[in-house]
Design a protein around this motif. Sequence first.
Motif, short mmCIF file in Angstrom:
data_model
loop_
_atom_site.label_atom_id
_atom_site.label_comp_id
_atom_site.label_asym_id
_atom_site.label_seq_id
_atom_site.Cartn_x
_atom_site.Cartn_y
_atom_site.Cartn_z
N VAL A 300 -40.92 -30.08 27.66
CA VAL A 300 -40.54 -28.95 26.80
C VAL A 300 -39.06 -28.66 27.01
N ILE A 301 -38.37 -28.32 25.93
CA ILE A 301 -36.98 -27.84 26.04
C ILE A 301 -36.95 -26.38 25.60
N VAL A 302 -36.31 -25.52 26.40
CA VAL A 302 -36.12 -24.14 25.96
C VAL A 302 -34.63 -23.90 25.70
N GLY A 303 -34.38 -22.98 24.77
CA GLY A 303 -32.99 -22.59 24.50
C GLY A 303 -32.25 -23.57 23.61
N PHE A 304 -32.99 -24.33 22.80
CA PHE A 304 -32.32 -25.17 21.79
C PHE A 304 -31.54 -24.24 20.86
N PRO A 305 -30.40 -24.69 20.30
CA PRO A 305 -29.61 -23.81 19.42
C PRO A 305 -30.48 -23.13 18.37
N GLY A 306 -30.30 -21.82 18.25
CA GLY A 306 -31.01 -21.07 17.22
C GLY A 306 -32.43 -20.69 17.61
N GLU A 317 -47.41 -20.32 23.07
CA GLU A 317 -48.77 -20.47 22.51
C GLU A 317 -49.30 -21.88 22.69
N VAL A 318 -48.44 -22.86 22.42
CA VAL A 318 -48.87 -24.26 22.55
C VAL A 318 -49.27 -24.54 24.00
N LEU A 319 -48.45 -24.04 24.94
CA LEU A 319 -48.79 -24.26 26.36
C LEU A 319 -50.12 -23.60 26.71
N LYS A 320 -50.32 -22.36 26.20
CA LYS A 320 -51.56 -21.64 26.51
C LYS A 320 -52.77 -22.36 25.95
N ASN A 321 -52.64 -22.89 24.73
CA ASN A 321 -53.82 -23.44 24.06
C ASN A 321 -54.10 -24.89 24.39
N THR A 322 -53.10 -25.62 24.83
CA THR A 322 -53.31 -27.07 24.98
C THR A 322 -53.79 -27.47 26.36
N GLU A 323 -53.58 -26.62 27.34
CA GLU A 323 -54.05 -26.89 28.70
C GLU A 323 -53.54 -28.24 29.23
N PHE A 324 -52.23 -28.34 29.33
CA PHE A 324 -51.64 -29.54 29.92
C PHE A 324 -51.87 -29.53 31.43
N ASN A 326 -49.67 -30.82 33.39
CA ASN A 326 -48.35 -30.57 33.92
C ASN A 326 -47.36 -30.57 32.76
N ALA A 327 -46.27 -29.81 32.89
CA ALA A 327 -45.24 -29.82 31.86
C ALA A 327 -43.88 -29.85 32.55
N PHE A 328 -43.01 -30.73 32.09
CA PHE A 328 -41.64 -30.78 32.62
C PHE A 328 -40.81 -29.93 31.68
N MET A 329 -40.21 -28.88 32.23
CA MET A 329 -39.57 -27.89 31.37
C MET A 329 -38.07 -27.87 31.58
N PHE A 330 -37.32 -28.11 30.51
CA PHE A 330 -35.88 -28.25 30.63
C PHE A 330 -35.14 -27.20 29.83
N ILE A 331 -33.99 -26.82 30.36
CA ILE A 331 -33.08 -25.94 29.63
C ILE A 331 -32.18 -26.83 28.77
N TYR A 332 -32.04 -26.47 27.50
CA TYR A 332 -31.20 -27.28 26.60
C TYR A 332 -29.80 -27.44 27.18
N ILE A 360 -42.22 -19.85 31.24
CA ILE A 360 -43.22 -20.91 30.99
C ILE A 360 -43.55 -21.68 32.26
N ALA A 361 -42.60 -21.72 33.20
CA ALA A 361 -42.91 -22.39 34.48
C ALA A 361 -44.03 -21.65 35.19
N ASP A 362 -43.94 -20.31 35.22
CA ASP A 362 -44.99 -19.50 35.86
C ASP A 362 -46.31 -19.67 35.14
N LEU A 363 -46.24 -19.64 33.82
CA LEU A 363 -47.46 -19.78 33.01
C LEU A 363 -48.13 -21.13 33.26
N GLN A 364 -47.32 -22.19 33.20
CA GLN A 364 -47.88 -23.54 33.34
C GLN A 364 -48.45 -23.77 34.73
N LYS A 365 -47.87 -23.12 35.73
CA LYS A 365 -48.37 -23.26 37.10
C LYS A 365 -49.84 -22.84 37.16
N GLU A 366 -50.13 -21.71 36.52
CA GLU A 366 -51.51 -21.22 36.47
C GLU A 366 -52.41 -22.18 35.69
#
Length: 437
Positions: A300-306, A317-324, A326-332, A360-366
């Motif tokens: 996942v990338i957060v903070g993409f322009p706009g 929502e996607v993270l909550k509903n998809t139940e991954f 693990n997710a690698f989360m990056f800042i744009y 999202i890091a905290d959310l995904q941890k759970e």
Amino acid sequence: MNKTFYIETYGCQMNIVDSEIVTSILIKAGFKLVKHIKEANILLLNTCAIREKAVERVINKMKHHKSLKNTGKLEIAGILGCIPEHTGDELKSKLDFIKLQVGPDKYRTLPELIKKIYREKTYFEELDFDIDENYEDVTPYRSENTNAFISVMRGCNNFCSYCVVPYVRGREKSRSMDSIIAEVEQTLAEGISEITLLGQNVNSYDYEGVRFPELLQKVADVKGLKRLKFATSHAKDLSEELVDVIVRNKNISNSFHLPFQAGSNTVLKNMNRGYTIEEYLAKIDMIRRKLPDIAITTDVIVGFPGETEEDFQQTVEVLKNTEFDNAFMFIYSERKNTASAKNFTDDVPKEEKGRRQQFIADLQKEIGLEQLRKDIGKTREVLIESLSKKRKEQYKGRTEQNRIVVFDKITNFNVGDFVKVKIIKAEGVTLFGEIVK
Ligand code: SAH
Ligand code: SF4
Ligand code: F3S
């Protein structure tokens, strides 16, 4: 040439293989690999340019290593891989003592280049791309003893707007199926039990009409292969045919790495990802329907322009509903020359990017832990990978779903063996269990 070298690797799994290729090329030319920088005449950093932080890290590391020159042994420091292609002269001005820069398609030139530097005492670089270079005939010098990475394709044609890979690795090119199968057979003969096939987008594999599902099936058929993994898949090209190959073959890992990058269609469009979030989620549904026990991971990338708060909430929502799992989360991170750098302003404030990533890091941890907890009470087939880092009387292995399991060692089982392990608890990103006799 009777000189010693040490190589340090940054970035993705493709770079791990490339360092193994470089090592193989240099050893063949008479150079000697050493285990400690202090013993090295030649220091090579194989680098990653994906985010600005990765570049800063390499510059700092190289400056730090420079002090080793005082030992008298270090004679040549060089930069390999993706940063030279991205930063070129700029890097050289920041690290004025480096003597060489070589890009991913030019590793065969290294022995001659190094000799030339010793002779002429000056700087050289080789940064051209070569559409025919696949290193098919080079046997990588493996650094691991249970898993072997084998790259099946190099480069990328996707041009996601934020990404440097198409610029630093060049156009896609696929290796011949025969050379891949030969490498798999050779690797298994050396006692390795697990293979990971690599490409920036393995679904684009195309060698004279052979596509990835066919290649995967052929590799799975190689006698003695205990476990087969692959990465990375791109959601726009992922086919049912590929999923069916996993369904049919017990030795293919029941796991998928499928980056979604963002939950908002506006952001996905600006990223040039080539799918809508509905299309992505439909692929996830298809995978889970055919493989109910699958573990899925993502990027996942957060903070993409706009990216507005509303856009970001769609990622949540996607993270909550998809139940991954693990997710690698990056800042744009804005990369020069890319389409997003040219067309958009990097307008999400730094603190806000940080807040989104942390949220999202905290959310995904759970969510990830919840996924692992579902395994408690089940008995899983585990491939023993190594001794546990923390406690030598324990083994670390992975389930078919690629989940890490730690369990007490008992005699009769060794690294590379399959064992049945009953899962008893989950903590962080690790399962704990006991061998079922
Ligand atoms: N080929 C793979 C990804 C390779 S890069 C794919 O398409 O899925 C690994 C991850 O780094 C990407 O999935 C993306 O999430 C992240 N990434 C790439 N460029 C980035 C950038 N400019 N800023 C932040 N993250 C980036
Ligand atoms: Fe980069 Fe996109 Fe290619 Fe992945 S598919 S390497 S994110 S351009
Ligand atoms: Fe980095 Fe190059 Fe891999 S930019 S992610 S090392 S292809």
